[in-house]
Every structure is written in C-alpha cells, then in structure tokens.
Design an enzyme around this catalytic site. Structure first.
Site, PDB file in Angstrom:
ATOM      1  N   ASP A 173      -1.094   6.418   6.796  1.00 35.67           N
ATOM      2  CA  ASP A 173      -1.980   5.392   6.562  1.00 35.67           C
ATOM      3  C   ASP A 173      -2.236   4.424   7.787  1.00 35.67           C
ATOM      4  O   ASP A 173      -1.526   3.584   7.961  1.00 35.67           O
ATOM      5  CB  ASP A 173      -1.758   4.689   5.377  1.00 35.67           C
ATOM      6  CG  ASP A 173      -2.911   3.571   5.030  1.00 35.67           C
ATOM      7  OD1 ASP A 173      -3.843   3.487   5.684  1.00 35.67           O
ATOM      8  OD2 ASP A 173      -2.747   3.046   3.961  1.00 35.67           O
ATOM      9  N   LYS A 199     -12.025  -2.368   8.510  1.00 45.26           N
ATOM     10  CA  LYS A 199     -11.130  -3.266   9.094  1.00 45.26           C
ATOM     11  C   LYS A 199     -11.378  -3.251  10.551  1.00 45.26           C
ATOM     12  O   LYS A 199     -12.076  -4.364  11.050  1.00 45.26           O
ATOM     13  CB  LYS A 199      -9.573  -2.606   9.262  1.00 45.26           C
ATOM     14  CG  LYS A 199      -9.296  -2.235   7.521  1.00 45.26           C
ATOM     15  CD  LYS A 199      -8.951  -3.387   6.702  1.00 45.26           C
ATOM     16  CE  LYS A 199      -8.348  -2.892   5.368  1.00 45.26           C
ATOM     17  NZ  LYS A 199      -8.082  -4.059   4.503  1.00 45.26           N
ATOM     18  N   TRP A 213       0.806  -1.117  -0.020  1.00 43.49           N
ATOM     19  CA  TRP A 213      -0.086  -0.028  -0.031  1.00 43.49           C
ATOM     20  C   TRP A 213       0.860   1.302  -0.120  1.00 43.49           C
ATOM     21  O   TRP A 213       0.633   2.244  -0.665  1.00 43.49           O
ATOM     22  CB  TRP A 213      -0.967   0.052   1.108  1.00 43.49           C
ATOM     23  CG  TRP A 213      -2.038  -1.048   0.969  1.00 43.49           C
ATOM     24  CD1 TRP A 213      -2.162  -2.072   1.754  1.00 43.49           C
ATOM     25  CD2 TRP A 213      -3.052  -1.043  -0.163  1.00 43.49           C
ATOM     26  NE1 TRP A 213      -3.226  -3.033   1.077  1.00 43.49           N
ATOM     27  CE2 TRP A 213      -3.925  -2.304   0.130  1.00 43.49           C
ATOM     28  CE3 TRP A 213      -3.186  -0.323  -1.101  1.00 43.49           C
ATOM     29  CZ2 TRP A 213      -4.889  -2.787  -0.783  1.00 43.49           C
ATOM     30  CZ3 TRP A 213      -4.480  -0.763  -2.175  1.00 43.49           C
ATOM     31  CH2 TRP A 213      -4.962  -1.963  -1.667  1.00 43.49           C
TER      32      TRP A 213
END
Length: 408
Positions: free
Chosen positions: A204, A229, A115
């Site tokens: 992030d 999540k 990511w």
C-alpha cells in the site's frame, strides 16, 4: 486568482498545485478542445482514451514500471483493495496449488499502523486462508501497544509459500514509514523474503506514491495507491499489478476459490483498459495534469530531494521543541514518515492555542487523526518548500512565546 488560499496540511483529500486547479477549472468547460467539459465527456471518446493512455505512460515513465506490470485505474480506495488483493491473489494461489486446503494456505501481513491492521482484519474476515502476522510494530513499540516504529529486521517471520505478503509503506495515521535506504534497519527486509522468482509481495503506497522512487518495484506483485494524497482528487485508485497476478478468477472459483465480484477482479479491468464501467473521469483528469507537471519538474527524483528538505526542517523544529519540553514526537527516530509527521503539543490548552495560531496564519488541517490526537503535518508533493518554511517559522514563534509565558 484574487482570493487568498489557505495552506492545506491535511492528510487527504490533500493539497493540489494551484496551477493544476486553474487548468482543471478550464477543462471543466472545455476538455481537449472538444467544447465539452471533462465532467460531461464520454469516457469512450477518443480524446479521453488518449488522455487515459497518457496518464498510464506518465506513471510508467516516472516510476520505471517494467513491461511485466500492468497499470490499472479503479475506484473504491484502499479499502476496496483490502478485499480485491485477497480475492485475486487467493484465486492465483488456487490455480497454482489446487489441491491445498484453505487451512494450508497462508497470507502474511506486516502490521505497522492503522491501515495495515485494517487490511489484515479484512483478510481474516474474508477467510480462504490462515493469517500469519509476519511482524507487528506494537511488539517493538515503547509501550507494547503503540504504532511508533518500523520493526527491526530480526522481528520478521515470513511464511515459506504464502499466497500474499502485505505491507503498508507509509502509515498516514501513525506517521511511520519504511526507509528507502536499504541499509537502514527501518527498511523493508526484502532479503528475508522467501526465495521465489515471483513473490506475491503487495504494498500500500497510498500516501507516498510519486513522492520518491519505489525500492524494488519490479519485485512486487501489486502496488496500489489512492490518488488523494500526492496525485489528484479522491475517487481514483491506481494499481500496478504484475501480469501473472491477473488471473481467471472464474476458473479459480471452479476449483473452490471464492467468487470475485467483477468490480474487484483485476482481469476485468486489464482486459477493458480500466473501463469495465465508467471510470472516475474527473479524478483521472486532474491526476493526469498533476503527473504532467511532475514530469516537467523532474519526476520522483525532483520530489525526493524537495521532500527530504521539507521533512528535515519540520523534524528539526520538532526536536527543538522536544528539548524545550513543549513538543513530543510520537514516532521513534529513524521510523518517522516523510509525508505525515505526528507530534503532541504539551501542556494544558497549548494544542488549542497552537491550532488557533496556525489557523490565523492560514495554515489549516493540522489536527491529528481522531484515533491518535495531537498534531499531524502532511507534507505531500503539492506543499511547497516555501509553505513548509512558513510552518516552521510559525512553530518557532509559538515555541518562543510559550517559553516566555512559562517563565513569566
């Protein structure tokens, strides 16, 4: 509920507490006593406005978000933030340094997995500044190409006055995570950052948000997280942004910065209380229910303790499997994620047997990301310690059976 529910170890969309799902089901029919379901009610109604304010306060209180930072609710996930962060912070940098040329502006990226690599690629695609790779975990990996570690502190080279400094706290695909013990070599090297009172530090936190406290939250310019999540359903992105980073992007454009689409400009969301358009109402509702439950349980301190026990148990059985030559972890010791534990089941046909056996016991979504393979165990907040114990017991049973088979 009479139906038997599976244990969802998926990396996202991920498990949600059953009590929250049951309450959300009631809210689909009647939200806050209005007689209108949450999926139908106007986002401009006083009832939803009050709920949205509560969601913000629940995050602010549990993470100790200071008054210097605003909390925004957007859509588009992390991928949209790859772009929004670049555009908003380059606009800020343009307003602060209007005479610099694009090639003199720098964006620092720490690459530790899929990511953060994708975020850096998007920054390069958008242009407007040079990309400095401040650290790349592949350089310090076992084979020179894998994301299996958090780089040691001496591997970082930050720029002196970057427009932004980006890192991904937990890499969902690769199973690596920065330690929140600031003395650990796998921690983020805050002490190496430029000595600037208002650092353009971006993180992030998508797959670890609300799972434990955020180190030095106040020192960050932007922290963002997809809700799917630990917090709620897919469709909601939570952004904690320092107020000096909410800039007039149109004024910056007049000085030569790239125009920022209104749907990505932090200023439009901040001025309109996260509602320049219809927000993801249902995702916000479920997230609010999750955050209420989190507060009642004790917040991130409660989850930190539970999540530490959960990951310790899984890493312990992984270590036992490695000693038997049946399992192999992908990540170096000290760099392993609390949220996403990745490993390989060794031997021909063994992975398929492992997954089939888990499925038979109601344990689902354990197959690793398509780019990595193997097994991925996601231990988000809604996965209980009891469910983790069931997985560990299954792995131990699987190891015992494989040992007997191999010795017979």
């Amino acid at each position: 509920m009479s139906e038997t529910r599976a244990i969802n170890f998926g990396a996202g969309p991920s498990a949600l507490p059953q009590s929250v799902l049951e309450e959300a089901a009631r809210g689909l029919l009647n939200f806050a006593g209005t007689g209108i379901g949450i999926a139908e009610i106007s986002h401009r109604s006083k009832e939803f406005a009050a709920f949205l304010a509560e969601v913000e306060e629940l995050i602010r209180e549990q993470l100790n978000v200071p008054s210097t930072h605003t909390i925004l609710f957007t859509q588009g996930g992390g991928t949209a933030q790859f772009s929004a962060i670049v555009l908003n912070l380059l606009a800020r940098h343009r307003l602060l340094h209007p005479d610099l040329k694009d090639e003199e502006r720098i964006m620092d990226y720490v690459i530790t997995g899929t990511w953060s690599k994708n975020a850096a690629q998007e920054a390069g695609r958008l242009g407007g500044a040079k990309i400095n790779i401040a650290a790349d975990a592949r350089v310090t990996s076992s084979d020179g190409k894998s994301f299996d570690n958090i780089p040691p502190h001496d591997a970082y080279k930050f720029s002196q006055s970057p427009a932004l400094i980006y890192y991904c706290e937990n890499e969902t695909v690769n199973g690596v995570q920065f330690s929140h013990d600031q003395q650990a070599p796998e921690s983020f090297p805050f002490h190496l950052l430029p000595k600037d009172a208002l650092l353009p530090l971006v993180a992030d936190y998508s797959s670890s948000f609300m799972s434990r406290p955020i180190p030095r939250l106040a020192d960050h310019a932007v922290i963002y997280a997809g809700a799917q999540k630990n917090v709620g359903p897919a469709g909601l992105t939570i952004i904690i942004v320092r107020k000096d980073c909410i800039v007039d992007v149109d004024a910056a454009a007049k000085l030569g910065a790239a125009p920022v689409p209104i749907g990505l400009a932090y200023k439009s969301f901040a001025e309109q209380k996260s509602m320049p358009n219809t927000p993801p109402v249902f995702s916000l509702y479920v997230s609010g229910l999750v955050l209420r439950r989190s507060k009642a349980l004790g917040g991130v301190s409660y989850y930190e303790a539970v999540n530490q026990r959960k990951k310790d148990k899984v890493y312990a059985v992984l270590g036992d499997g490695e000693k038997l030559g049946l399992l192999k972890g992908y990540v170096k010791r000290g760099s392993g994620s609390w949220m996403n534990i990745v490993f390989e089941v060794l031997g021909e046909g063994t992975e398929a047997r492992f997954l089939a056996g888990a499925e038979a016991k109601g344990m689902k979504s354990l197959k690793g990301h398509r780019s990595v393979g193997g097994i991925r165990v996601s231990l988000y907040n809604a996965i209980t310690e009891e469910q983790t114990d069931q997985l560990v017991a299954y792995i131990r049973h699987f190891l015992a059976e494989e040992t007997v088979t191999s010795n017979s």
